[in-house]
Design a protein around this motif. Sequence first.
Motif, mmCIF file in Angstrom:
data_model
loop_
_atom_site.group_PDB
_atom_site.id
_atom_site.type_symbol
_atom_site.label_atom_id
_atom_site.label_comp_id
_atom_site.label_asym_id
_atom_site.label_seq_id
_atom_site.Cartn_x
_atom_site.Cartn_y
_atom_site.Cartn_z
ATOM 1 N N PRO A 3 -15.533 13.531 -26.276
ATOM 2 C CA PRO A 3 -16.153 13.849 -25.093
ATOM 3 C C PRO A 3 -15.259 12.669 -24.942
ATOM 4 O O PRO A 3 -14.711 12.025 -25.963
ATOM 5 C CB PRO A 3 -17.567 13.931 -24.150
ATOM 6 N N THR A 17 -15.835 8.190 -22.667
ATOM 7 C CA THR A 17 -16.776 7.519 -21.676
ATOM 8 C C THR A 17 -16.582 8.028 -20.330
ATOM 9 O O THR A 17 -17.838 7.894 -19.816
ATOM 10 C CB THR A 17 -16.560 6.382 -22.844
ATOM 11 N N LYS A 25 -25.655 8.841 -33.802
ATOM 12 C CA LYS A 25 -24.159 8.079 -34.422
ATOM 13 C C LYS A 25 -24.045 9.302 -35.622
ATOM 14 O O LYS A 25 -25.071 9.920 -36.029
ATOM 15 C CB LYS A 25 -24.357 6.757 -34.740
ATOM 16 N N PRO A 26 -22.863 9.896 -36.161
ATOM 17 C CA PRO A 26 -22.510 10.314 -36.855
ATOM 18 C C PRO A 26 -22.863 10.537 -38.856
ATOM 19 O O PRO A 26 -23.478 11.002 -39.081
ATOM 20 C CB PRO A 26 -21.058 10.569 -37.718
ATOM 21 N N PRO A 69 -40.141 11.327 -30.388
ATOM 22 C CA PRO A 69 -39.095 10.726 -31.277
ATOM 23 C C PRO A 69 -38.506 11.882 -32.501
ATOM 24 O O PRO A 69 -37.359 11.736 -32.917
ATOM 25 C CB PRO A 69 -40.648 9.834 -32.086
ATOM 26 N N ARG A 126 -25.229 6.434 -25.375
ATOM 27 C CA ARG A 126 -24.524 6.673 -24.206
ATOM 28 C C ARG A 126 -24.426 8.214 -23.855
ATOM 29 O O ARG A 126 -24.761 8.255 -22.735
ATOM 30 C CB ARG A 126 -23.444 5.181 -24.579
ATOM 31 N N MET A 127 -23.435 8.235 -24.662
ATOM 32 C CA MET A 127 -23.339 9.472 -24.082
ATOM 33 C C MET A 127 -24.185 10.915 -23.822
ATOM 34 O O MET A 127 -24.257 11.585 -23.375
ATOM 35 C CB MET A 127 -22.392 10.242 -25.589
ATOM 36 N N GLY A 128 -25.158 10.613 -25.228
ATOM 37 C CA GLY A 128 -26.431 11.695 -24.714
ATOM 38 C C GLY A 128 -27.278 11.486 -23.327
ATOM 39 O O GLY A 128 -27.506 12.304 -22.451
ATOM 40 N N ILE A 185 -34.568 14.480 -27.747
ATOM 41 C CA ILE A 185 -35.193 13.677 -29.198
ATOM 42 C C ILE A 185 -34.839 12.282 -29.321
ATOM 43 O O ILE A 185 -33.116 12.327 -29.247
ATOM 44 C CB ILE A 185 -34.547 14.201 -30.001
HETATM 45 N N1 LIG Z 1 -18.933 6.656 -26.803
HETATM 46 C C1 LIG Z 1 -17.773 6.773 -26.625
HETATM 47 O O1 LIG Z 1 -16.748 7.632 -26.706
HETATM 48 C C2 LIG Z 1 -17.917 8.679 -27.715
HETATM 49 C C3 LIG Z 1 -16.588 9.136 -27.614
HETATM 50 C C4 LIG Z 1 -17.186 10.929 -28.423
HETATM 51 C C5 LIG Z 1 -17.990 11.012 -29.072
HETATM 52 N N2 LIG Z 1 -18.890 9.972 -29.377
HETATM 53 C C6 LIG Z 1 -19.909 10.259 -30.147
HETATM 54 O O2 LIG Z 1 -20.902 10.858 -29.384
HETATM 55 C C7 LIG Z 1 -22.228 10.116 -30.460
HETATM 56 C C8 LIG Z 1 -22.529 9.823 -29.533
HETATM 57 O O3 LIG Z 1 -22.009 8.243 -29.217
HETATM 58 P P1 LIG Z 1 -23.008 7.337 -28.693
HETATM 59 O O4 LIG Z 1 -21.969 6.189 -28.088
HETATM 60 O O5 LIG Z 1 -23.574 7.670 -27.502
HETATM 61 O O6 LIG Z 1 -23.567 6.792 -29.902
HETATM 62 P P2 LIG Z 1 -25.058 5.479 -29.514
HETATM 63 O O7 LIG Z 1 -24.973 5.143 -28.094
HETATM 64 O O8 LIG Z 1 -25.698 4.623 -30.308
HETATM 65 O O9 LIG Z 1 -26.628 7.166 -29.703
HETATM 66 C C9 LIG Z 1 -26.889 7.756 -30.231
HETATM 67 C C10 LIG Z 1 -28.326 7.353 -30.153
HETATM 68 O O10 LIG Z 1 -29.326 8.809 -30.974
HETATM 69 C C11 LIG Z 1 -29.759 7.721 -31.047
HETATM 70 N N3 LIG Z 1 -30.911 8.341 -32.803
HETATM 71 C C12 LIG Z 1 -30.971 7.695 -33.800
HETATM 72 N N4 LIG Z 1 -31.651 8.522 -34.415
HETATM 73 C C13 LIG Z 1 -32.200 9.462 -34.153
HETATM 74 C C14 LIG Z 1 -32.802 10.028 -34.988
HETATM 75 N N5 LIG Z 1 -32.885 10.899 -35.818
HETATM 76 N N6 LIG Z 1 -33.272 11.514 -33.668
HETATM 77 C C15 LIG Z 1 -32.240 11.267 -32.727
HETATM 78 N N7 LIG Z 1 -31.876 10.366 -31.671
HETATM 79 C C16 LIG Z 1 -31.872 9.074 -32.461
HETATM 80 C C17 LIG Z 1 -29.643 6.845 -31.224
HETATM 81 O O11 LIG Z 1 -31.063 5.379 -31.056
HETATM 82 P P3 LIG Z 1 -31.189 4.406 -32.179
HETATM 83 O O12 LIG Z 1 -30.225 3.212 -31.673
HETATM 84 O O13 LIG Z 1 -32.372 3.554 -31.907
HETATM 85 O O14 LIG Z 1 -30.048 4.061 -33.902
HETATM 86 C C18 LIG Z 1 -28.957 6.257 -30.204
HETATM 87 O O15 LIG Z 1 -29.685 5.743 -29.121
HETATM 88 C C19 LIG Z 1 -21.386 9.128 -31.701
HETATM 89 O O16 LIG Z 1 -21.775 10.478 -32.951
HETATM 90 C C20 LIG Z 1 -20.086 9.739 -31.107
HETATM 91 O O17 LIG Z 1 -19.365 9.111 -32.370
HETATM 92 C C21 LIG Z 1 -18.899 8.680 -28.662
#
Ligand SMILES: NC(=O)c1ccc[n+]([C@@H]2O[C@H](COP(=O)([O-])OP(=O)(O)OC[C@H]3O[C@@H](n4cnc5c(N)ncnc54)[C@H](OP(=O)(O)O)[C@@H]3O)[C@@H](O)[C@H]2O)c1
Length: 286
Positions: A129, A131, A82-83, A64, A18-20, A43
């Motif tokens: 950040p 959403t 994810k952390p 990948p 989502r964030m990336g 990546i």
């Molecule tokens: N969403 C929010 O509101 C928010 C707010 C502030 C900060 N954050 C932080 O932002 C980060 C991302 O959150 P998100 O909501 O975007 O999470 P997310 O949607 O789960 O995105 C994380 C992405 O990283 C991928 N990934 C897994 N292993 C990987 C690897 N080895 N190399 C590269 N990519 C890989 C995941 O793939 P898979 O799904 O296949 O595992 C997924 O697509 C988190 O650390 C979170 O704490 C989020």
Amino acid sequence: MPAADTQTGKVALIGAGRMGLALAAGWLRSRRGGLDGDTLVIIEPNPSDELEELSTRHGIKVLPELTKSAATGVDRVVLAVKPQAIPAIGEVLATRLPRGALIISILAGAGLIGLGRLFPGHPIIRAMPNTPGSIGKGISVAISNLDADPPHFRAAADALLKVLGAVEWVEDERMMDAVTAVSGSGPAYVFLMCEALARAGEAEGLPPALAEKLAVATVSGAGALLEDGHKRKTADAAALRRAVTSPGGTTQAALDVMMAGGGLPMLVRNAVSAAERQSRKLGSTF
Ligand SMILES: NC(=O)c1ccc[n+]([C@@H]2O[C@H](COP(=O)([O-])OP(=O)(O)OC[C@H]3O[C@@H](n4cnc5c(N)ncnc54)[C@H](OP(=O)(O)O)[C@@H]3O)[C@@H](O)[C@H]2O)c1
């Protein structure tokens, strides 16, 4: 340590969930990040349809994992996995990244010291950040480690984070838990309020679709009004609330219920405090 040229090298985005994806879409949509197929590598082991579409349209490589050759020339890395994934990923990344590349992490709970252990000698910026960033209406709060103190590192992070909305900087990392509890988790509190308002409208006899429409329009309209008042310095939230509250009127009747015995302000105070504690707890395990 040679300072990375943070403005002209390549950016590696690690994780495009989502964030990336919101970051990449922002950089590419407006070209405000000045990035293109030659300067951005993404990546992501499981690219979503949206990411496939975005990367094809802009000619961006999605891999990948970050290979040594893809890492060549990278001077800014944005961590958006994810952390829990970062310890394993970090170990591999650290061996492949050019020395001195700026690390910008948006991982919730990942502190500068832990990140510094994973990426020794790298300038590191930690950002939180939220959403609404996915539509450029978010707010990020950032802090740098000592290696990232020179202004050009902060400017480079600012430029990348700004596609999500406003960027604020703090100097004390302990504030990041409170930031997480207020703006990181905050959108969910507002969504809950919107849900509750819609359900209350239904309970008063409105058709569900109309109740939903009224609640969404009220929350977004009130947000826009507040933003406008704040930007023009004409009214803050309390002033706007007072302006719609006539003594003895309908709003007053509702607010009396919301304020009774500490009411909503106390509930929000306790909720934010619980989120802050949880953020500290999760951070201590990183
Ligand atoms: N969403 C929010 O509101 C928010 C707010 C502030 C900060 N954050 C932080 O932002 C980060 C991302 O959150 P998100 O909501 O975007 O999470 P997310 O949607 O789960 O995105 C994380 C992405 O990283 C991928 N990934 C897994 N292993 C990987 C690897 N080895 N190399 C590269 N990519 C890989 C995941 O793939 P898979 O799904 O296949 O595992 C997924 O697509 C988190 O650390 C979170 O704490 C989020």
